[in-house]
Structure formats: structure tokens, C-alpha cells
Design an enzyme around this catalytic site. Structure first.
Site, PDB file in Angstrom:
ATOM      1  N   HIS A   1       0.999  -1.392  -0.014  1.00  0.00           N
ATOM      2  CA  HIS A   1      -0.161  -0.103  -0.059  1.00  0.00           C
ATOM      3  C   HIS A   1       0.864   1.327   0.009  1.00  0.00           C
ATOM      4  CE1 HIS A   1      -3.832   1.980   1.234  1.00  0.00           C
ATOM      5  NE2 HIS A   1      -2.889   3.030   0.962  1.00  0.00           N
TER       6      HIS A   1
ATOM      7  N   HIS B   1       1.637   5.481  -1.801  1.00  0.00           N
ATOM      8  CA  HIS B   1       1.381   6.524  -2.536  1.00  0.00           C
ATOM      9  C   HIS B   1       2.446   7.156  -3.173  1.00  0.00           C
ATOM     10  CE1 HIS B   1      -2.793   6.511  -0.936  1.00  0.00           C
ATOM     11  NE2 HIS B   1      -2.289   6.073   0.220  1.00  0.00           N
TER      12      HIS B   1
ATOM     13  N   LYS C   1      -9.328  -0.080  -6.067  1.00  0.00           N
ATOM     14  CA  LYS C   1      -9.177   0.458  -4.675  1.00  0.00           C
ATOM     15  C   LYS C   1     -10.523   1.064  -4.479  1.00  0.00           C
ATOM     16  CE  LYS C   1      -7.903   2.170  -0.903  1.00  0.00           C
ATOM     17  NZ  LYS C   1      -6.745   2.708  -0.395  1.00  0.00           N
TER      18      LYS C   1
ATOM     19  N   HIS D   1     -10.472   1.290   1.616  1.00  0.00           N
ATOM     20  CA  HIS D   1     -10.248   2.137   2.519  1.00  0.00           C
ATOM     21  C   HIS D   1     -11.477   2.034   3.548  1.00  0.00           C
ATOM     22  CE1 HIS D   1      -8.528   5.938   4.345  1.00  0.00           C
ATOM     23  NE2 HIS D   1     -10.095   5.853   4.883  1.00  0.00           N
TER      24      HIS D   1
ATOM     25  N   HIS E   1      -4.833  -0.662   5.637  1.00  0.00           N
ATOM     26  CA  HIS E   1      -4.270   0.013   6.936  1.00  0.00           C
ATOM     27  C   HIS E   1      -5.255  -0.113   7.986  1.00  0.00           C
ATOM     28  CE1 HIS E   1      -6.794   2.630   4.760  1.00  0.00           C
ATOM     29  NE2 HIS E   1      -5.937   3.218   3.823  1.00  0.00           N
TER      30      HIS E   1
ATOM     31  N   ASP F   1       1.300   2.575   3.543  1.00  0.00           N
ATOM     32  CA  ASP F   1       0.352   3.802   3.472  1.00  0.00           C
ATOM     33  C   ASP F   1       1.295   5.182   3.507  1.00  0.00           C
ATOM     34  OD1 ASP F   1      -1.806   5.305   2.871  1.00  0.00           O
ATOM     35  OD2 ASP F   1      -2.560   5.154   4.910  1.00  0.00           O
TER      36      ASP F   1
HETATM   37  C1  NCD Z   1      -3.493   9.004   1.958  1.00  0.00           C
HETATM   38  C2  NCD Z   1      -3.095  10.127   0.996  1.00  0.00           C
HETATM   39  O1  NCD Z   1      -2.355  11.132   1.532  1.00  0.00           O
HETATM   40  O2  NCD Z   1      -3.150   9.772  -0.353  1.00  0.00           O
HETATM   41  N1  NCD Z   1      -3.650   9.630   3.431  1.00  0.00           N
HETATM   42  C3  NCD Z   1      -3.680   8.991   4.481  1.00  0.00           C
HETATM   43  O3  NCD Z   1      -3.818   9.726   5.408  1.00  0.00           O
HETATM   44  N2  NCD Z   1      -3.652   7.799   4.482  1.00  0.00           N
HETATM   45  C4  NCD Z   1      -4.665   8.592   1.391  1.00  0.00           C
HETATM   46  C5  NCD Z   1      -5.361   7.287   2.368  1.00  0.00           C
HETATM   47  O4  NCD Z   1      -4.570   6.265   2.135  1.00  0.00           O
HETATM   48  O5  NCD Z   1      -6.164   7.384   3.055  1.00  0.00           O
HETATM   49 ZN    ZN Z   2      -3.383   5.076   1.636  1.00  0.00          ZN
END
Ligand code: NCD
Ligand code: ZN
Length: 346
Positions: free
Chosen positions: A13, A15, A99, A136, A174, A247
């Protein structure tokens, strides 16, 4: 034990953002992880296989020194995702899952699903084609307290979903509560969960008790200590349903520090080292490889990585700041020490 050698882990996971932000952060992950499930919540979101493959190319272009890094792409499910797109995912080797963001739940989720009823037919089709769904897992209803949103999601959405479409493979992403750990532990083998380093290390006091700390604000939000303890127990247990997903979600310091604070914590610059510290503190280094390198691969039906990484027991300092497309990024545990250090890959 002062050196730890592991099958190179995967981050299920992650970003990575896009453009020069992507270029600033991608290497931190590629040094530590062989593969990563890449979140599709760009603006606009990645909704088609074509867009996902273009995004994948941009990721690889940022990593000329890490040619082995394999980004496992995902698509963003919307109220209007067509069946054809599920077919395309099932038929391409490079896109692995859809997702599901409840609309409005978190960063860049405005195009998310407004009502699970609207996507039931496409979820049934995903089950038929064996395409996993990544959740999520938070409801967004204003009347539900933010600390209860994961628990209520499990009751109202996940539990009926699992009953209705029992062939669907689902990752509850998460997880942050004992409720989630119990639900996933008791569910079929098709249901798994990822756990972040920050939810293993912090409870909500770290965000609220000594002055509000926006750098500890993420979604799902940090919970009470007893929930953190349940996560640590699940991660270190060796149970194949639980695996690593950082995450890691970078936002500039400005976006974190100016209200309303963006949700997201950047941990990619020390992720496997922090997980190792948590497992070490629990005397559970023997289960780290299962959590970090084996369980997720098994769930996704991927071969184990052939590369290895080594960590050495040595204190080092996590940077105070990182350059983020010319702006400043404050990483998780900025300026703090970490007791396991990454040795070069081999
Ligand atoms: C994530 C993001 O910033 O893209 N933020 C987070 O708090 N985890 C989005 C997500 O996974 O919820
Ligand atoms: Zn995330």
C-alpha cells in the site's frame, strides 16, 4: 542478532504521487521494496488500465538506478466503473486490484464510491474474474465519530459484503483497530489486511496529547493504545492474513501545517527499518520476513522475490526534512533515531 537478512520485502500500500513529487520520493521505496501496490488516488484518479500503464511508465522513468523495482498498479473504483475495465485488469499482467474509497473519506477521494449498492454488480464481476478489492475501510457519515469510522465500516459495509460475495478477495487496508484485527482473523482466507508502521508505533496521544501534531494526522486516524497493541500482536503473529503496507503518503510541510491539515504520513525513507524496530521490541524478528516478504506475495499469488536486503542493528537519524518537488516534506519520526539501518541491497 545484529544483522538481519530478508527476502526483499514488498509494500502492499503505497502513495507515490506524480510528476516532480513522484521523482522526489520513488527511490526511498525502491531501495527498500522489490514491489509495491501503487495507490491510484492521483488528481484526477487512475480509473483505466490505459492510465495505470502510463502512470507505471512515469514511475519507472524516475528510477533509472532501480530497474528491478516493480510497481503493481491499481485502479480507482467509481460509481461508474464498467465491467470492461475489470476484464482489462484481469487480462493485463501489470494491474492487480481495484481500490475502493468511500467518497470523501480521505485525500483525493472525491470521485470515490457514493453508495456500495451502486457497485455491487461490478464487485460481483470482480469476484468472478478473481480481481481483488482493496478497501479504505471507513464510513464517511458526519454523524459517526471519527474514531469509530473503521469499526462502523466493518459492521455496515464489510461484513455484509463478505456475506454477499464470498468469492471476492479483499484487503482491508491500513487496519487501525482491534475490531478490524478480530474481523480479519475470523474471516475466510480471501480476506486479509495491511498494517502501517505508524499505526504499529503510535496511539492517538502522539497526535493530540502534547499539542496537536499535524504530522501524525493520517486516515484512518490513530486510535487508542489497546488498538495499537492488537495491531502489533497481529503483525508479529506470523498469521498469513496480515502483511506490510506502509501507506506512505507524502504531503508538503505546508499542506500539513496549514489548516485544514492534509491526511497522510510519509514513512518510506525508513519503512522497513521501523517495522524491524517494532518486531525487535516484541522479540519477534523471526516473523518479520513472513509479514514483510511472504504473506502479501502469497495473498496476491506472486512469486517470492529473489533479491535480499540486509539490516544492521545500528542507530541512525531519520532526516529532519526531505526535498519534495522543491518544497519541504517532514517524514515520520523526523530527526528521531531508528535502531535498525538498511545495508546496501544485494
Ligand atoms: C492518503 C493520501 O494522502 O493519499 N492519506 C492517508 O492519510 N492515508 C490517502 C489514504 O490512504 O487514505
Ligand atoms: Zn493510503
Amino acid at each position: 542478532m545484529d544483522t538481519l537478512t530478508l527476502i526483499k520485502p514488498d509494500d502492499f500500500h503505497l502513495h507515490l504521487r506524480d510528476g516532480s513529487e513522484l521523482a522526489s520520493v520513488a527511490r526511498d521505496s525502491a531501495r527498500r521494496f522489490a514491489r509495491a501496490i501503487i495507490m491510484p488516488n492521483l488528481a484526477p484518479p487512475v480509473v483505466s488500465v490505459r492510465q495505470a500503464l502510463e502512470y507505471r511508465r512515469r514511475i519507472l522513468d524516475c528510477l533509472p538506478d532501480n530497474p528491478d523495482f516493480n510497481p503493481l498498479m491499481t485502479l480507482y473504483l467509481t460509481d461508474n466503473t464498467p465491467r470492461d475495465e475489470v476484464d482489462r485488469v484481469a487480462e493485463t499482467g501489470e494491474v492487480y486490484a481495484f481500490k475502493y474509497y468511500p467518497a470523501g473519506a480521505t485525500t483525493h477521494s472525491a470521485s470515490g464510491v457514493t453508495d456500495i449498492g451502486k457497485v455491487m454488480p461490478v464487485l460481483e464481476y470482480m469476484a468472478q474474474r478473481d480481481v481483488p478489492l482493496l478497501l479504505h475501510g471507513e464510513v464517511t457519515d458526519a454523524e459517526v465519530d471519527i474514531f469509530d469510522r473503521e469499526k462502523v465500516f466493518i459492521e455496515r459495509i464489510l461484513s455484509p459484503l463478505v456475506e454477499n460475495i464470498n468469492a471476492l478477495r479483499i484487503v482491508l487496508e491500513h487496519v487501525t483497530t482491534r475490531d478490524a484485527v478480530q474481523f480479519v482473523s475470523g474471516a475466510s482466507d480471501r480476506i486479509a489486511a495491511t498494517i502501517t508502521p505508524h499505526h504499529l508505533m503510535l496511539n492517538r496521544n502522539a497526535m493530540l496529547a502534547e499539542g496537536i501534531n499535524p504530522h501524525h494526522y493520517c486516515l484512518p486516524i490513530l486510535k487508542r493504545e489497546r488498538h495499537r497493541q492488537a495491531l502489533v500482536a497481529a503483525a508479529t503473529s506470523g498469521n498469513p492474513k496480515f502483511f506490510l503496507g506502509t501507506d506512505s503518503a507524502p504531503h508538503s510541510a505546508r499542506a500539513k501545517e496549514k489548516p485544514p491539515c492534509c491526511a497522510g504520513i510519509y514513512n518510506a525513507c525508513a519503512a522497513i527499518e521501523l517495522y524491524a524496530s517494532v518486531f525487535d521490541a516484541m522479540d519477534s524478528l523471526d516473523t518479520l520476513e513472513q509479514f514483510a516478504s511472504r504473506n502479501g506475495a502469497r495473498f496476491y499469488g506472486l512469486p517470492l522475490n529473489t533479491q535480499k536486503i540486509s539490516l544492521r542493528r545500528e542507530e541512525w537519524q531519520i532526516p529532519d526534512v526531505i526535498n519534495f518537488a522543491g518544497a519541504t516534506l517532514v517524514p515520520f519520526r523526523a530527526g528521531g533515531s531508528c535502531r535498525w539501518k538498511l545495508v546496501d541491497e544485494h
